[in-house]
Design a protein around this motif. Structure first.
Motif, PDB file in Angstrom:
ATOM      1  N   ALA A  48       0.863  -1.184   0.000  1.00 30.51           N
ATOM      2  CA  ALA A  48       0.000   0.000   0.000  1.00 30.51           C
ATOM      3  C   ALA A  48       0.896   1.229   0.000  1.00 30.51           C
ATOM      4  N   ALA A  49       1.141   1.782  -1.165  1.00 33.79           N
ATOM      5  CA  ALA A  49       2.093   2.880  -1.314  1.00 33.79           C
ATOM      6  C   ALA A  49       1.412   4.227  -1.130  1.00 33.79           C
ATOM      7  N   LEU A  50       2.198   5.203  -0.724  1.00 32.41           N
ATOM      8  CA  LEU A  50       1.770   6.600  -0.790  1.00 32.41           C
ATOM      9  C   LEU A  50       2.259   7.144  -2.124  1.00 32.41           C
ATOM     10  N   ILE A  51       1.337   7.654  -2.932  1.00 29.79           N
ATOM     11  CA  ILE A  51       1.647   8.057  -4.303  1.00 29.79           C
ATOM     12  C   ILE A  51       1.289   9.523  -4.491  1.00 29.79           C
ATOM     13  N   LYS A  52       2.269  10.324  -4.862  1.00 33.33           N
ATOM     14  CA  LYS A  52       2.003  11.719  -5.225  1.00 33.33           C
ATOM     15  C   LYS A  52       1.981  11.807  -6.742  1.00 33.33           C
ATOM     16  N   ARG A 105      -4.856  -1.576  -9.650  1.00 31.17           N
ATOM     17  CA  ARG A 105      -4.459  -2.617  -8.700  1.00 31.17           C
ATOM     18  C   ARG A 105      -3.820  -2.020  -7.458  1.00 31.17           C
ATOM     19  N   ALA A 106      -2.979  -0.991  -7.634  1.00 27.68           N
ATOM     20  CA  ALA A 106      -2.337  -0.355  -6.481  1.00 27.68           C
ATOM     21  C   ALA A 106      -3.375   0.242  -5.538  1.00 27.68           C
ATOM     22  N   LEU A 107      -4.406   0.862  -6.090  1.00 29.17           N
ATOM     23  CA  LEU A 107      -5.457   1.428  -5.245  1.00 29.17           C
ATOM     24  C   LEU A 107      -6.231   0.330  -4.525  1.00 29.17           C
ATOM     25  N   LYS A 108      -6.466  -0.787  -5.186  1.00 28.35           N
ATOM     26  CA  LYS A 108      -7.132  -1.912  -4.520  1.00 28.35           C
ATOM     27  C   LYS A 108      -6.273  -2.476  -3.392  1.00 28.35           C
ATOM     28  N   ASN A 144      -4.240  20.458  -3.407  1.00 27.80           N
ATOM     29  CA  ASN A 144      -3.910  19.056  -3.157  1.00 27.80           C
ATOM     30  C   ASN A 144      -5.018  18.361  -2.372  1.00 27.80           C
ATOM     31  N   PHE A 145      -5.347  17.148  -2.817  1.00 29.32           N
ATOM     32  CA  PHE A 145      -6.349  16.314  -2.164  1.00 29.32           C
ATOM     33  C   PHE A 145      -5.786  14.904  -1.999  1.00 29.32           C
ATOM     34  N   LEU A 146      -6.415  14.135  -1.119  1.00 25.20           N
ATOM     35  CA  LEU A 146      -6.096  12.719  -0.956  1.00 25.20           C
ATOM     36  C   LEU A 146      -7.241  11.880  -1.498  1.00 25.20           C
ATOM     37  N   ALA A 147      -6.890  10.713  -2.039  1.00 21.42           N
ATOM     38  CA  ALA A 147      -7.895   9.754  -2.493  1.00 21.42           C
ATOM     39  C   ALA A 147      -7.431   8.351  -2.119  1.00 21.42           C
ATOM     40  N   ALA A 148      -8.367   7.542  -1.650  1.00 16.94           N
ATOM     41  CA  ALA A 148      -8.076   6.147  -1.314  1.00 16.94           C
ATOM     42  C   ALA A 148      -9.393   5.396  -1.230  1.00 16.94           C
ATOM     43  N   ARG A 149      -9.305   4.079  -1.336  1.00 11.83           N
ATOM     44  CA  ARG A 149     -10.492   3.262  -1.148  1.00 11.83           C
ATOM     45  C   ARG A 149     -10.904   3.281   0.324  1.00 11.83           C
ATOM     46  N   ALA A 150     -12.184   3.046   0.542  1.00 13.49           N
ATOM     47  CA  ALA A 150     -12.730   3.127   1.899  1.00 13.49           C
ATOM     48  C   ALA A 150     -12.051   2.164   2.860  1.00 13.49           C
ATOM     49  N   ASP A 151     -11.531   1.041   2.350  1.00 15.42           N
ATOM     50  CA  ASP A 151     -10.926   0.038   3.224  1.00 15.42           C
ATOM     51  C   ASP A 151      -9.404   0.151   3.304  1.00 15.42           C
ATOM     52  N   SER A 152      -8.838   1.273   2.866  1.00 17.80           N
ATOM     53  CA  SER A 152      -7.384   1.436   2.877  1.00 17.80           C
ATOM     54  C   SER A 152      -6.861   1.579   4.306  1.00 17.80           C
ATOM     55  N   GLU A 153      -6.029   0.626   4.733  1.00 15.54           N
ATOM     56  CA  GLU A 153      -5.420   0.711   6.057  1.00 15.54           C
ATOM     57  C   GLU A 153      -4.448   1.884   6.138  1.00 15.54           C
ATOM     58  N   LEU A 154      -3.754   2.152   5.045  1.00 18.71           N
ATOM     59  CA  LEU A 154      -2.826   3.277   5.045  1.00 18.71           C
ATOM     60  C   LEU A 154      -3.575   4.590   5.246  1.00 18.71           C
ATOM     61  N   MET A 155      -4.731   4.738   4.605  1.00 21.33           N
ATOM     62  CA  MET A 155      -5.520   5.948   4.809  1.00 21.33           C
ATOM     63  C   MET A 155      -5.932   6.076   6.268  1.00 21.33           C
ATOM     64  N   GLY A 156      -6.262   4.955   6.881  1.00 20.29           N
ATOM     65  CA  GLY A 156      -6.606   4.976   8.295  1.00 20.29           C
ATOM     66  C   GLY A 156      -5.457   5.452   9.163  1.00 20.29           C
TER      67      GLY A 156
END
Length: 348
Positions: A242-246, A262-265, A323-335
């Motif tokens: 689960a990468a942080l991508i700019k 796939r990376a977002l999943k 700048n904004f952030l985007a991630a899937r609802a179940d992203s542990e990294l976002m948490g």
């Protein structure tokens, strides 16, 4: 092209990253993460400058004085380029911040002298995301890295940094800033939906934005056109990480996001720009078309963006990128990033 073979970011490593905190109680993990964020933030706020020589120091002093007189955006670039013609294009200042490698800024560069020196700190909201994600993921990807500001700022915070830049001239500056950093991998390529294709890019005259697709707008008289190969995000980020991508790819954002499915999943978090001159919020609207995606503003904290209207209301300056952030609802990294922002808010 320079590659780093030090770090193994395969699936097994990803599993270790996900599970290494399970032996500690949640409170201990939270306290550790909070302490790391606060100490890293303090380190990044420590900054000083060095110069390529005495003439560069004088040029810097004069330039900062002239910037005080700038009443329009265009004057910043004119002042920088004008002094550059007097002093010579080779004069530079080196920005030192915390444990990050020094970042070279040419003193005839109207963008970086203005935003990283005169109006420092540069994009503090992005710095907050990086520090919040430090320790929660091994990998930061700087896609559309320009001359490597965020590449070098991220190097002390992550086990591996991947930086991609399309423009040959800008890639040379990126290499100069990051080539001696052992955990940085550099690629000269254009981020797009699929790897292995070729695209024609325009290096826009007098713009800090290093390259844009020729198909979007024909080249001007002083612009340079070059051909570069493409890379998809999913071919850069190892499976299971689960990468942080700019992402800052000047008009190719939607194609780049398609190449990151796939990376977002896998839980990646995307830092992307939605420009103030786009009332349709095209990139954000594309992301919101996926019901599993969650978007956040990061300018004044971490604020959910449920719809395009809310995002549009944030963008009050047509000349500025937001700048904004985007991630899937179940992203542990976002948490983990959300936890970091919450800890930051509690610390005052």
């Amino acid at each position: 092209m320079r590659r780093c073979h030090v770090w193994n970011l395969g699936v097994e490593h990803a599993r270790r990253i996900k599970t290494r905190d399970t032996s500690a109680c949640g409170r201990c993990v939270s306290d550790w993460h909070r302490a790391r964020i606060l100490s890293t933030s303090a380190a990044m706020n420590e900054r000083h400058l060095t110069f390529s020589g005495p003439a560069a120091r004088l040029q810097y002093i004069l330039l900062m004085g002239l910037f005080r007189l700038a009443v329009t955006r265009g004057l910043y670039g004119r002042f920088a380029r004008g002094l550059g013609r007097v002093f010579g294009a080779e004069r530079a200042v080196f920005l030192h911040e915390g444990r990050a490698p020094p970042y070279r800024i040419a003193l005839n560069d109207g963008y970086w002298t203005r935003f990283a020196l005169y109006r420092a700190p540069y994009e503090p909201e992005v710095a907050r995301v990086l520090t919040a994600a430090s320790g929660a993921t091994p990998l930061f990807c700087d896609l559309g890295a320009n001359k490597g500001y965020w590449t070098t700022r991220a190097a002390p915070l992550f086990e591996q940094v991947i930086a991609v830049e399309a423009s040959a001239a800008t890639f040379a500056d990126l290499s100069g800033n990051a080539r001696d950093v052992p955990n940085v991998t550099l690629h000269r390529a254009a981020i797009h939906a699929r790897s292995g294709e070729e695209m024609r890019f325009v290096n826009t005259h007098l713009s800090h934005a290093s390259a844009r697709l020729e198909a979007d707008l024909p080249a001007g008289g002083q612009d340079r056109v070059e051909t570069v190969g493409t890379r998809a995000v999913d071919d850069l980020v190892p499976e299971g990480v689960a990468a942080l991508i700019k992402l800052d790819v000047e008009g190719a954002e939607i194609a780049a996001i398609e190449g990151a499915a796939r990376a977002l999943k896998d839980g990646a978090v995307l830092i992307y720009e939605d420009h103030g001159n786009d009332p349709a919020c095209t990139v954000s609207a594309h992301l919101l078309s996926d019901p599993d995606m969650r978007l956040y503003s990061i300018g004044t904290g971490l604020i959910p963006m449920p719809d395009v209207a809310t995002i549009r209301a944030c963008k009050t300056d047509a000349y500025k990128g937001y700048n904004f952030l985007a991630a899937r609802a179940d992203s542990e990294l976002m948490g983990r990033i959300m936890q970091g922002f919450a800890n930051w808010a509690r610390s005052g």
